[in-house]
Scaffold this motif. Structure first.
Motif, mmCIF file in Angstrom:
data_model
loop_
_atom_site.group_PDB
_atom_site.id
_atom_site.type_symbol
_atom_site.label_atom_id
_atom_site.label_comp_id
_atom_site.label_asym_id
_atom_site.label_seq_id
_atom_site.Cartn_x
_atom_site.Cartn_y
_atom_site.Cartn_z
ATOM 1 N N SER A 123 17.883 58.891 20.755
ATOM 2 C CA SER A 123 17.836 60.346 20.551
ATOM 3 C C SER A 123 19.226 60.855 20.197
ATOM 4 C CB SER A 123 17.314 61.063 21.799
ATOM 5 O OG SER A 123 18.191 60.874 22.888
ATOM 6 N N THR A 124 19.274 61.884 19.388
ATOM 7 C CA THR A 124 20.556 62.495 19.010
ATOM 8 C C THR A 124 20.558 63.966 19.422
ATOM 9 O OG1 THR A 124 19.742 63.074 16.802
ATOM 10 C CG2 THR A 124 20.831 60.935 17.056
ATOM 11 N N ASP A 125 21.750 64.498 19.612
ATOM 12 C CA ASP A 125 21.867 65.876 20.098
ATOM 13 C C ASP A 125 23.057 66.560 19.444
ATOM 14 O OD1 ASP A 125 21.860 68.241 21.482
ATOM 15 O OD2 ASP A 125 22.460 67.395 23.402
ATOM 16 N N THR A 126 22.806 67.637 18.723
ATOM 17 C CA THR A 126 23.880 68.448 18.131
ATOM 18 C C THR A 126 23.826 69.876 18.658
ATOM 19 O OG1 THR A 126 22.477 69.057 16.246
ATOM 20 C CG2 THR A 126 23.857 67.088 15.990
ATOM 21 N N SER A 127 23.184 70.066 19.817
ATOM 22 C CA SER A 127 22.919 71.424 20.316
ATOM 23 C C SER A 127 24.157 72.194 20.735
ATOM 24 C CB SER A 127 21.944 71.359 21.503
ATOM 25 O OG SER A 127 22.500 70.636 22.583
ATOM 26 N N ASN A 128 25.311 71.499 20.894
ATOM 27 C CA ASN A 128 26.517 72.263 21.265
ATOM 28 C C ASN A 128 27.035 73.116 20.116
ATOM 29 O OD1 ASN A 128 27.925 70.500 19.565
ATOM 30 N ND2 ASN A 128 28.756 69.273 21.237
ATOM 31 N N GLY A 129 26.505 72.910 18.917
ATOM 32 C CA GLY A 129 26.846 73.775 17.786
ATOM 33 C C GLY A 129 28.195 73.533 17.159
ATOM 34 N N THR A 130 28.943 72.547 17.639
ATOM 35 C CA THR A 130 30.302 72.345 17.135
ATOM 36 C C THR A 130 30.341 71.767 15.728
ATOM 37 O OG1 THR A 130 30.429 70.179 18.219
ATOM 38 C CG2 THR A 130 31.272 72.088 19.442
ATOM 39 N N LEU A 131 29.199 71.237 15.250
ATOM 40 C CA LEU A 131 29.152 70.693 13.893
ATOM 41 C C LEU A 131 28.528 71.671 12.901
ATOM 42 C CD1 LEU A 131 28.082 66.997 14.582
ATOM 43 C CD2 LEU A 131 30.374 67.910 14.253
ATOM 44 N N ASP A 132 28.200 72.860 13.367
ATOM 45 C CA ASP A 132 27.603 73.859 12.483
ATOM 46 C C ASP A 132 28.605 74.371 11.450
ATOM 47 O OD1 ASP A 132 25.298 73.581 13.911
ATOM 48 O OD2 ASP A 132 25.555 75.409 15.082
ATOM 49 N N TYR A 133 29.890 74.274 11.800
ATOM 50 C CA TYR A 133 30.933 74.673 10.861
ATOM 51 C C TYR A 133 32.214 73.927 11.217
ATOM 52 C CZ TYR A 133 34.148 77.371 8.014
ATOM 53 O OH TYR A 133 35.086 77.736 7.090
ATOM 54 N N LEU A 134 32.660 73.071 10.314
ATOM 55 C CA LEU A 134 33.905 72.324 10.488
ATOM 56 C C LEU A 134 34.931 72.913 9.538
ATOM 57 C CD1 LEU A 134 32.462 68.700 10.680
ATOM 58 C CD2 LEU A 134 33.451 70.002 12.571
ATOM 59 N N ALA A 135 35.855 73.678 10.088
ATOM 60 C CA ALA A 135 36.842 74.379 9.267
ATOM 61 C C ALA A 135 37.755 73.380 8.557
ATOM 62 C CB ALA A 135 37.672 75.313 10.146
ATOM 63 N N PRO A 136 38.218 73.715 7.360
ATOM 64 C CA PRO A 136 39.123 72.823 6.629
ATOM 65 C C PRO A 136 40.384 72.516 7.421
ATOM 66 C CG PRO A 136 38.342 74.585 5.218
ATOM 67 C CD PRO A 136 37.925 74.938 6.615
ATOM 68 N N ALA A 137 40.778 71.256 7.419
ATOM 69 C CA ALA A 137 42.034 70.771 7.991
ATOM 70 C C ALA A 137 42.087 70.772 9.505
ATOM 71 C CB ALA A 137 43.224 71.566 7.439
ATOM 72 N N ILE A 138 41.337 71.641 10.174
ATOM 73 C CA ILE A 138 41.458 71.742 11.632
ATOM 74 C C ILE A 138 40.135 71.604 12.371
ATOM 75 C CG2 ILE A 138 43.539 73.163 11.589
ATOM 76 C CD1 ILE A 138 41.763 75.615 11.948
ATOM 77 N N GLY A 139 39.026 71.574 11.642
ATOM 78 C CA GLY A 139 37.718 71.580 12.298
ATOM 79 C C GLY A 139 37.411 70.306 13.068
ATOM 80 N N LYS A 140 36.901 70.455 14.280
ATOM 81 C CA LYS A 140 36.473 69.324 15.100
ATOM 82 C C LYS A 140 35.126 69.646 15.731
ATOM 83 C CE LYS A 140 40.822 67.130 16.441
ATOM 84 N NZ LYS A 140 41.632 66.617 17.580
ATOM 85 N N GLY A 141 34.299 68.627 15.892
ATOM 86 C CA GLY A 141 33.013 68.822 16.547
ATOM 87 C C GLY A 141 32.518 67.505 17.109
ATOM 88 N N THR A 142 31.453 67.562 17.886
ATOM 89 C CA THR A 142 30.902 66.354 18.486
ATOM 90 C C THR A 142 29.381 66.374 18.440
ATOM 91 O OG1 THR A 142 30.852 67.337 20.702
ATOM 92 C CG2 THR A 142 32.851 66.113 20.095
ATOM 93 N N PHE A 143 28.788 65.188 18.470
ATOM 94 C CA PHE A 143 27.357 65.063 18.687
ATOM 95 C C PHE A 143 27.134 63.880 19.615
ATOM 96 C CE2 PHE A 143 28.240 62.385 15.021
ATOM 97 C CZ PHE A 143 27.440 61.246 15.205
ATOM 98 N N ASN A 144 25.984 63.854 20.264
ATOM 99 C CA ASN A 144 25.666 62.800 21.226
ATOM 100 C C ASN A 144 24.556 61.894 20.705
ATOM 101 O OD1 ASN A 144 27.510 64.024 22.911
ATOM 102 N ND2 ASN A 144 25.984 64.991 24.216
ATOM 103 N N VAL A 145 24.669 60.623 21.053
ATOM 104 C CA VAL A 145 23.615 59.655 20.776
ATOM 105 C C VAL A 145 23.256 58.983 22.099
ATOM 106 C CG1 VAL A 145 22.952 57.543 19.568
ATOM 107 C CG2 VAL A 145 24.416 59.234 18.425
ATOM 108 N N THR A 146 21.986 59.044 22.488
ATOM 109 C CA THR A 146 21.525 58.428 23.738
ATOM 110 C C THR A 146 20.600 57.260 23.418
ATOM 111 O OG1 THR A 146 21.677 60.519 24.942
ATOM 112 C CG2 THR A 146 20.292 58.798 25.908
ATOM 113 N N LEU A 147 20.894 56.114 24.031
ATOM 114 C CA LEU A 147 20.095 54.908 23.879
ATOM 115 C C LEU A 147 19.428 54.619 25.219
ATOM 116 C CD1 LEU A 147 22.805 52.740 22.052
ATOM 117 C CD2 LEU A 147 21.124 54.289 21.017
#
Length: 445
Positions: A123-147
């Motif tokens: 299962s994957t999870d992007t619900s924290n919303g940090t990948l909804d917008y990765l700003a140029p040069a400084i954007g960071k985000g995470t997603f989770n993968v559960t096995l």
């Protein structure tokens, strides 16, 4: 607004030890859609920059021998060992935008490599919303993968290794490998430039005042000027200030309601907003807590009514330390001047604990003030305080210095004779070693 005691109880829960983190093995592929406005010098560069293990269940563990980020920085593999049904492991994969084009997540594909491909649930999870917008040069985000080793499996797998495979799984664990392939596409800049700053969401005023006249927040980081101090105006946007919330003169960047269903984040830009959001999710997720139903809001997405702050608890999330401040919020650093003369307040009981632990060289009290209530200035560090001629009552420990030997000055607009005849004072209305200065003339603003 919560009392200090209730805040401490809540924050004691929030400040529990953060989840331990480890490493993973992955492969990332990306896609790019360039629109016609992209300049010839624009670069697309979204990379995996970190992989951590954030949770394990049962006997599951990361297989470090197979863990790496590939040389091209966009490919990696996850490799995990399992021993029994129900074992699970969750990886947090960090992605950074090092290019000049804003990006956002499109989808994530995870494929298993090798035998027994039906035994592990992914299962994957992007619900924290940090990948909804990765700003140029400084954007960071995470997603989770559960096995997760399928709980419905009743027999351990055999395969070409036969009984050895069964024995190994039961005693040492068997590794399973997965290719993770997130795809990203171009995102339009939230500010119309490529700064990643949305002015609509992130422009915070100098003073935040509720519709009922409560001052709830001073934007210290953006507006404080040591040469001028903090001058509280009579009104903001036509609303007269008539009271202070507990944290009006303290730093906080998060507000949440009693059931944690709504969390408001005060931030300067996308990156800060997402980092704070990520930290709060991690804290609230401890001990199996769920964050699925939490609504994260910008301050301007809610009407600034008394309920907005009256039912919310404030905390300061330290972005450098990745933790909540030990006292929930942070006091302002030494204030050269706190000028309250124009605020329409008659008695300080309406400021609750707003002036607790205050570090201010000089304070000028409101010219309308008639009473300084008990412990108004509690555990403070004040060098000069000016009391207006309107004053008629001063309560117990109204001016309580943190250092009982502290020398300071109390200016009175009244004469000494007038003060003694017209002001009801508690025998213990101050501590420290004050010098009284009567017939003081308050200078013009």
């Amino acid at each position: 607004m919560k009392t200090i005691k209730s805040k401490n109880i809540i924050i004691a829960v929030l400040c529990g030890f953060m989840v331990l983190m480890g490493v993973g093995y992955a492969m990332l592929s990306q896609t790019l859609t360039i629109n016609s406005t992209a300049g010839i010098s624009s670069t697309w560069d979204i990379e995996i920059t970190n992989i951590n293990v954030i949770n394990t269940k049962g006997y599951a563990e990361n297989d470090e021998q197979g863990t790496s980020i590939a040389a091209d920085k966009v490919n990696a593999n996850l490799s995990a060992k399992f021993q029994a049904p129900g074992d699970s492991i969750t990886y947090e994969i960090e992605v950074s935008n090092l290019g000049t084009i804003a990006g956002k997540i499109q989808n994530i594909v995870v494929n298993q490599v090798g035998e027994n491909q039906d035994i592990i649930i992914v299962s994957t999870d992007t619900s924290n919303g940090t990948l909804d917008y990765l700003a140029p040069a400084i954007g960071k985000g995470t997603f989770n993968v559960t096995l997760t080793f399928n709980e419905n499996v009743t027999e351990l797998p055999t395969s070409s290794t036969g009984k050895y495979q069964v024995k190994k799984m039961a005693n040492e664990g068997v590794s399973y490998n997965f290719i993770v392939q997130p795809s990203f596409v171009q995102a339009s800049s939230q500010s119309g430039t490529n700064s990643g700053i949305d002015s609509e969401h992130y422009v915070e005023p100098e003073f935040t005042v509720l519709s009922n006249g409560t001052l709830v927040k001073y934007n210290y980081d953006e507006y404080y000027d040591e040469s001028k101090g903090i001058v509280i105006p009579e009104s903001v946007n036509g609303i007269k200030i008539n009271r202070f919330s507990n944290n009006a003169l303290r730093k906080f960047n998060v507000a949440f309601n009693d059931d944690f269903s709504t969390v408001i984040i005060f931030a300067k830009n996308d990156i800060e907003y997402n980092e704070i959001k990520k930290g709060i999710i991690e804290i609230l997720s401890q001990d199996g807590g769920t964050t699925e139903n939490i609504e994260f809001k910008y301050p301007n997405e809610l009407e600034l009514t008394d309920e907005f702050f009256g039912t919310y608890t404030n905390i300061y999330y330290d972005l450098e330390k990745k933790e909540v401040a030990s006292d929930a919020t942070l006091p302002f650093e030494n204030i050269s001047l706190l000028d309250l003369r124009n605020v329409n307040i008659t008695e300080t009981s309406v400021v609750t604990s707003a002036f607790y632990n205050l570090n201010a060289y000089e304070i000028i009290l409101p010219k309308t003030l008639v009473e300084i209530a008990t412990t108004t200035f509690y555990n403070c560090n004040i060098h000069i305080i000016t009391i207006p001629s309107s004053i008629i009552k001063i309560g117990h420990n109204a001016i309580f210095q943190a250092d009982e030997k502290a020398e300071f000055i109390i200016n009175f607009e009244k004469s000494q004779e007038e003060f003694e005849k017209t002001v009801e004072v508690s025998p213990t209305w101050y501590n420290g070693k004050p010098t009284f200065n009567f017939n003081y003339i308050i200078p013009n603003n």
